[in-house]
Design a protein around this motif. Structure first.
Motif, PDB file in Angstrom:
ATOM      1  N   ILE A   8      -8.419  -8.027  -2.066  1.00  0.00           N
ATOM      2  CA  ILE A   8      -7.737  -7.643  -3.303  1.00  0.00           C
ATOM      3  C   ILE A   8      -8.761  -7.304  -4.377  1.00  0.00           C
ATOM      4  CG2 ILE A   8      -5.698  -9.053  -2.790  1.00  0.00           C
ATOM      5  CD1 ILE A   8      -6.708 -11.020  -4.962  1.00  0.00           C
ATOM      6  N   ASP A   9      -8.359  -6.468  -5.329  1.00  0.00           N
ATOM      7  CA  ASP A   9      -9.237  -6.143  -6.451  1.00  0.00           C
ATOM      8  C   ASP A   9      -8.919  -7.058  -7.628  1.00  0.00           C
ATOM      9  OD1 ASP A   9      -6.936  -5.130  -7.668  1.00  0.00           O
ATOM     10  OD2 ASP A   9      -7.474  -3.023  -7.321  1.00  0.00           O
ATOM     11  N   MET A  10      -9.600  -6.830  -8.729  1.00  0.00           N
ATOM     12  CA  MET A  10      -9.436  -7.710  -9.895  1.00  0.00           C
ATOM     13  C   MET A  10      -8.087  -7.533 -10.585  1.00  0.00           C
ATOM     14  SD  MET A  10     -12.055  -9.602  -9.775  1.00  0.00           S
ATOM     15  CE  MET A  10     -12.031 -10.441 -11.360  1.00  0.00           C
ATOM     16  N   GLU A  11      -7.343  -6.507 -10.176  1.00  0.00           N
ATOM     17  CA  GLU A  11      -5.980  -6.329 -10.686  1.00  0.00           C
ATOM     18  C   GLU A  11      -4.958  -7.008  -9.780  1.00  0.00           C
ATOM     19  OE1 GLU A  11      -5.586  -4.975 -13.632  1.00  0.00           O
ATOM     20  OE2 GLU A  11      -7.761  -4.642 -13.687  1.00  0.00           O
ATOM     21  N   GLU A  13      -4.403  -6.144  -6.642  1.00  0.00           N
ATOM     22  CA  GLU A  13      -3.841  -5.191  -5.704  1.00  0.00           C
ATOM     23  C   GLU A  13      -4.580  -5.268  -4.360  1.00  0.00           C
ATOM     24  OE1 GLU A  13      -1.204  -3.323  -6.300  1.00  0.00           O
ATOM     25  OE2 GLU A  13      -1.046  -4.112  -8.349  1.00  0.00           O
ATOM     26  N   VAL A  14      -3.825  -5.191  -3.274  1.00  0.00           N
ATOM     27  CA  VAL A  14      -4.430  -5.152  -1.944  1.00  0.00           C
ATOM     28  C   VAL A  14      -5.078  -3.788  -1.746  1.00  0.00           C
ATOM     29  CG1 VAL A  14      -4.018  -5.248   0.540  1.00  0.00           C
ATOM     30  CG2 VAL A  14      -2.800  -6.811  -0.983  1.00  0.00           C
ATOM     31  N   VAL A  15      -6.381  -3.773  -1.497  1.00  0.00           N
ATOM     32  CA  VAL A  15      -7.107  -2.509  -1.338  1.00  0.00           C
ATOM     33  C   VAL A  15      -7.588  -2.292   0.092  1.00  0.00           C
ATOM     34  CG1 VAL A  15      -7.797  -2.398  -3.753  1.00  0.00           C
ATOM     35  CG2 VAL A  15      -9.267  -3.593  -2.115  1.00  0.00           C
ATOM     36  N   HIS A  16      -7.509  -3.351   0.926  1.00  0.00           N
ATOM     37  CA  HIS A  16      -7.912  -3.193   2.322  1.00  0.00           C
ATOM     38  C   HIS A  16      -7.378  -4.384   3.103  1.00  0.00           C
ATOM     39  CE1 HIS A  16     -10.234  -1.232   5.452  1.00  0.00           C
ATOM     40  NE2 HIS A  16     -10.661  -2.424   5.853  1.00  0.00           N
ATOM     41  N   GLU A  17      -7.216  -4.195   4.425  1.00  0.00           N
ATOM     42  CA  GLU A  17      -6.864  -5.319   5.281  1.00  0.00           C
ATOM     43  C   GLU A  17      -7.465  -5.144   6.668  1.00  0.00           C
ATOM     44  OE1 GLU A  17      -2.581  -5.081   7.077  1.00  0.00           O
ATOM     45  OE2 GLU A  17      -2.452  -4.440   4.979  1.00  0.00           O
TER      46      GLU A  17
END
Length: 366
Positions: A8-11, A13-17
């Motif tokens: 996850i990013d600092m917001e 949000e999932v950005v990768h898995e």
């Protein structure tokens, strides 16, 4: 319990898995090349089960390709909880090994604290990955080689517990069930060539010498410090080695013991998520410990005294305004900016706090 591992990013949000067919075995580490090394649960073991069960170590590329899938699980042993990836690419893992009820009694365990199924003392295994599923065991440390007891002078390991803090009392934290130690984390210090583990049922962290051979690790001599596989240091509960009482306890069902990485604020100190189980007024904290270690990696203590320090050098969670509680799992790590990232696992809460104990970021997995 989700099978994928998420970034996850600092917001928030999932950005990768990274996909997997197996639920996590409690640990996942992001490598510099974008792959992860994770533990995974193997449900087919006939002997071992319970919190932290694993059995499998996987390396998964950024693109989702399963690069390595190593099984260390049978009726005699099972990887559990945590791993540590060494600079040379080898992997240290915690594993249970099976000992029968009769073997435990012969080693000095009080029979009244044993069930028919025997006990599972912990080991530390170093494996060198080979191919897609293989691995060569290149080093091993077994708790079973470093016991002491004052219960029965006719049995093995008899001696004066308080005179030997380097050994482990087989009757401390004795209880029914196999998982005697419930060791739940492992970490490696390359500068010292030492390993630390978190032993939950003892409310202690232990440090052992990794510079030994496997043969030396099974004995009381050898290695850089001449101590073999005996404990170099222990902290959190001096009652476990008869050099204190319950009033002296500092750790309470802790997790995620680790040295703060080189180059980070607090470098070389130990950070621990102190769950607070049986603390009294139960609450969790994250504690930073300045160990009494010399430049040569020797831990100083006075004769017949408990290992220091008497208390943590920095704590988050003790003040009323900071109170939070997670009585299982959980962890913390020091960040490059000097802040500390905390995972309060029971409630899925992540928070970043400054050295002045101010919350500057928070995320709830809900």
């Amino acid at each position: 319990r989700s099978k994928p591992t998420y970034l996850i990013d600092m917001e928030g949000e999932v950005v990768h898995e990274w996909p997997s067919e197996h639920p996590p075995g409690n640990a996942a580490y992001l490598m510099e090349d974008g792959s992860i090394v994770r533990t995974a649960q193997d449900f087919d073991n006939p002997t071992f089960h319970g919190g932290g069960s694993g059995g499998r170590i996987q390396r998964i590329s950024w693109e989702g390709e399963l690069l390595w899938d190593y099984l260390f699980s049978n009726e005699e042993h099972m990887q559990h909880h945590d791993i540590a990836v060494l600079p040379n690419g080898n992997v240290l893992m915690i594993a249970w090994e099976f000992k029968t009820r009769e073997e435990a009694i012969a080693a000095g365990r009080d029979s009244s604290s044993l069930e028919e199924g025997g006990i599972w003392p912990d080991t530390v295994i170093e494996v060198k990955p080979e191919g897609e599923t293989g691995g060569e065991i290149v080093w091993e440390w077994r708790l079973w080689d470093h016991l002491i007891q004052d219960h029965d002078e006719e049995k093995l390991n008899f001696g004066e517990v308080g005179a030997h803090p380097e050994l482990v009392d087989i009757n401390h934290a004795a209880r029914g069930g196999g998982d005697w130690n419930h060791t739940n984390s492992i970490n490696y210090n390359a500068k010292l060539d030492q390993v630390t583990i978190s032993v939950r049922t003892f409310n202690e962290l232990w440090v052992i010498d990794h510079s030994t051979t496997t043969e030396e690790a099974a004995n009381h001599e050898g290695g850089k410090h001449g101590r073999g596989g005996d404990l170099l240091y222990r902290w959190g509960n001096p009652e476990a080695y008869r050099r204190g009482s319950r009033r002296d306890m500092q750790l309470f069902g802790q997790h995620d013991v680790q040295w703060i990485d080189a180059g980070l604020p607090g470098e070389g100190n130990i950070l621990v998520f102190n769950n607070g189980d049986r603390r009294g007024r139960e609450h969790s904290s994250v504690d930073e410990i300045v160990t009494p270690v010399s430049k040569k990696g020797v831990y100083e203590t006075e004769d017949e005294a408990a290992f220091g320090p008497k208390k943590a050098s920095w704590t988050y969670g003790n003040e009323e305004s900071e109170r939070f509680s997670s009585n299982f799992i959980s962890g913390a790590q020091r960040l490059p900016n000097g802040n500390t990232l905390i995972c309060s696992g029971a409630d899925g809460r992540l928070l970043e706090v400054t050295a002045e104990n101010e919350i500057v970021w928070e995320y709830v997995n809900g």
